[in-house]
Design a protein around this motif. Structure first.
Motif, short mmCIF file in Angstrom:
data_model
loop_
_atom_site.label_atom_id
_atom_site.label_comp_id
_atom_site.label_asym_id
_atom_site.label_seq_id
_atom_site.Cartn_x
_atom_site.Cartn_y
_atom_site.Cartn_z
N UNK A 68 0.84 -1.21 0.00
CA UNK A 68 0.00 0.00 0.00
C UNK A 68 0.87 1.25 0.00
N UNK A 69 0.35 2.30 -0.66
CA UNK A 69 1.00 3.60 -0.66
C UNK A 69 0.38 4.41 0.48
N UNK A 70 1.14 4.58 1.57
CA UNK A 70 0.61 5.15 2.79
C UNK A 70 0.11 6.59 2.63
N UNK A 71 0.76 7.48 1.85
CA UNK A 71 0.24 8.84 1.71
C UNK A 71 -1.21 8.89 1.24
N UNK A 72 -1.62 7.96 0.39
CA UNK A 72 -3.02 7.94 -0.03
C UNK A 72 -3.93 7.71 1.17
N UNK A 73 -3.54 6.80 2.04
CA UNK A 73 -4.34 6.52 3.23
C UNK A 73 -4.33 7.72 4.17
N UNK A 77 -9.87 12.05 4.28
CA UNK A 77 -10.38 13.02 5.27
C UNK A 77 -10.65 12.38 6.63
N UNK A 78 -11.10 11.12 6.64
CA UNK A 78 -11.48 10.48 7.90
C UNK A 78 -10.39 9.56 8.43
N UNK A 79 -9.17 9.69 7.89
CA UNK A 79 -8.12 8.77 8.28
C UNK A 79 -7.31 9.30 9.46
N UNK A 80 -6.90 8.38 10.34
CA UNK A 80 -5.98 8.72 11.42
C UNK A 80 -4.62 8.06 11.18
N UNK A 81 -4.42 7.57 9.96
CA UNK A 81 -3.20 6.82 9.67
C UNK A 81 -1.96 7.66 9.86
N UNK A 82 -2.02 8.94 9.52
CA UNK A 82 -0.84 9.79 9.65
C UNK A 82 -0.47 10.02 11.12
N UNK A 83 -1.38 9.73 12.03
CA UNK A 83 -1.06 9.84 13.44
C UNK A 83 -0.18 8.68 13.90
N UNK A 84 -0.20 7.59 13.16
CA UNK A 84 0.51 6.40 13.59
C UNK A 84 1.63 6.01 12.64
N UNK A 85 1.63 6.55 11.43
CA UNK A 85 2.72 6.30 10.49
C UNK A 85 3.73 7.43 10.56
N UNK A 86 4.97 7.09 10.42
CA UNK A 86 6.00 8.10 10.25
C UNK A 86 5.85 8.73 8.88
N UNK A 87 6.16 10.01 8.78
CA UNK A 87 5.97 10.72 7.51
C UNK A 87 6.82 10.15 6.39
N UNK A 88 7.86 9.40 6.74
CA UNK A 88 8.76 8.86 5.72
C UNK A 88 8.21 7.59 5.07
N UNK A 90 6.34 5.08 2.77
CA UNK A 90 5.83 5.15 1.41
C UNK A 90 5.09 3.88 1.08
N UNK A 91 5.71 3.01 0.28
CA UNK A 91 5.13 1.71 -0.05
C UNK A 91 5.48 0.73 1.06
N UNK A 183 11.63 -5.91 -0.20
CA UNK A 183 12.83 -5.50 -0.91
C UNK A 183 12.93 -6.12 -2.29
N UNK A 184 12.45 -7.34 -2.42
CA UNK A 184 12.49 -8.02 -3.72
C UNK A 184 11.57 -7.35 -4.73
N UNK A 185 10.43 -6.90 -4.27
CA UNK A 185 9.46 -6.21 -5.14
C UNK A 185 9.39 -4.75 -4.69
N UNK A 186 10.41 -4.01 -5.08
CA UNK A 186 10.57 -2.61 -4.68
C UNK A 186 9.74 -1.71 -5.62
N UNK A 187 8.52 -1.44 -5.22
CA UNK A 187 7.61 -0.68 -6.07
C UNK A 187 8.09 0.76 -6.27
N UNK A 188 8.58 1.39 -5.21
CA UNK A 188 9.03 2.77 -5.33
C UNK A 188 10.11 2.91 -6.39
N UNK A 189 11.09 2.00 -6.38
CA UNK A 189 12.16 2.05 -7.37
C UNK A 189 11.64 1.75 -8.77
#
Length: 276
Positions: A68-73, A77-88, A90-91, A183-189
């Protein structure tokens, strides 16, 4: 008269004893039958229940590896995910799901070893980086939800991996495999190599869905499955990318069965957002 009374009493006692014996036999048969029925029902429910899951290993042949791409989560508007995920973040790994190729039901919810967080302490650092625990951690500060995601994924999918895959023998091994696949399936890269990068401007980088699919196909050799979440602007934010993996060698394969998810199928164009 006394003899007659005694005989009647003896006859009544014998009759009562006979009835008691019959009652005991009936009750014994009832409980045995009830226990057998309950056992059969439990067996039926364990192999296939109305929730859409099966715990039968008969059709198991591959895994679906979901990231999952965390910034989308976070941007919901109703998400609290950013309260528990570090801003860094990503996938990150969502799950490693054993799949049943031979039925319309999902392979899941196998009865097995109860979740035990202590078994993951040795790999907790790696999991926090690749397969973190979000969202429910802050619902109730009096409760311990730090391991909620891992507990959920273990009970729903990991128990089936241990049950159906002879190469997976423990909880720690199941989660270690998921972390290594990150690491094997590095989507960001893979996306960066195709010049697809997230943006914090507007609704994010708008990109053709076919271009995202092509980037993953070029990197891993298989067609990915994409899922999106509609944002407040009406656009579709890229959220999930999954690939299917052969259970024997953990190599990417074309998915035998399409993913059915509660998230939206991505339209022709998607946004790739990044929180500012």
């Amino acid at each position: 008269m006394a003899n007659t009374t005694n005989k009647q009493h003896e006859s009544f006692s014998a009759s009562r004893g006979h009835i008691g014996a019959l009652k005991w036999i009936w009750l014994t048969c009832f409980f045995i039958s009830s226990a057998a029925l309950a056992q059969n029902q439990e067996a039926d429910q364990s192999s296939s229940d109305e929730s859409g899951f099966t715990s039968s290993c008969e059709g198991f042949s591959y895994y679906r590896f979901v990231q999952d791409w965390i910034p989308t989560l976070c941007l919901k508007a109703d998400s609290t995910a950013c309260d528990t995920y570090d801003a860094s973040f990503g996938w990150v790994v969502h799950g490693l799901w054993p799949e049943d190729e031979g039925t319309e039901k999902y392979l899941g919810q196998c009865k097995g070893e109860a979740f035990d967080a202590s078994q993951l302490y040795s790999i907790e650092g790696e999991l926090n980086r690749t397969w973190p625990n979000p969202i429910l951690k802050k619902i109730d500060l009096e409760e311990k939800y730090e391991f909620w995601t891992w507990k959920h994924e273990w009970e729903k999918h990991g128990t089936c991996a241990v049950k159906c895959d002879s190469n997976v023998t423990s909880m720690e091994q199941y989660f270690s495999i998921g972390a290594s696949l990150h690491g094997q399936f590095d989507i960001a890269s893979a996306l960066e190599d195709a010049d697809i990068n997230p943006s914090a401007s507007g609704s994010g980088t708008v990109v053709e869905t076919s271009k995202v699919e092509a980037a993953i196909r070029n990197a891993f050799g298989v067609t990915p499955e994409l899922q999106c979440i509609n944002n407040s602007d009406g656009a579709s934010d890229l959220f999930s990318i999954s690939v299917c993996i052969d259970a024997q060698g953990l190599n990417a394969i074309e998915c035998p069965v399409a993913l059915d998810s509660t998230y939206e199928v991505c339209p022709a164009q998607v946004s790739y957002p990044q929180p500012s």
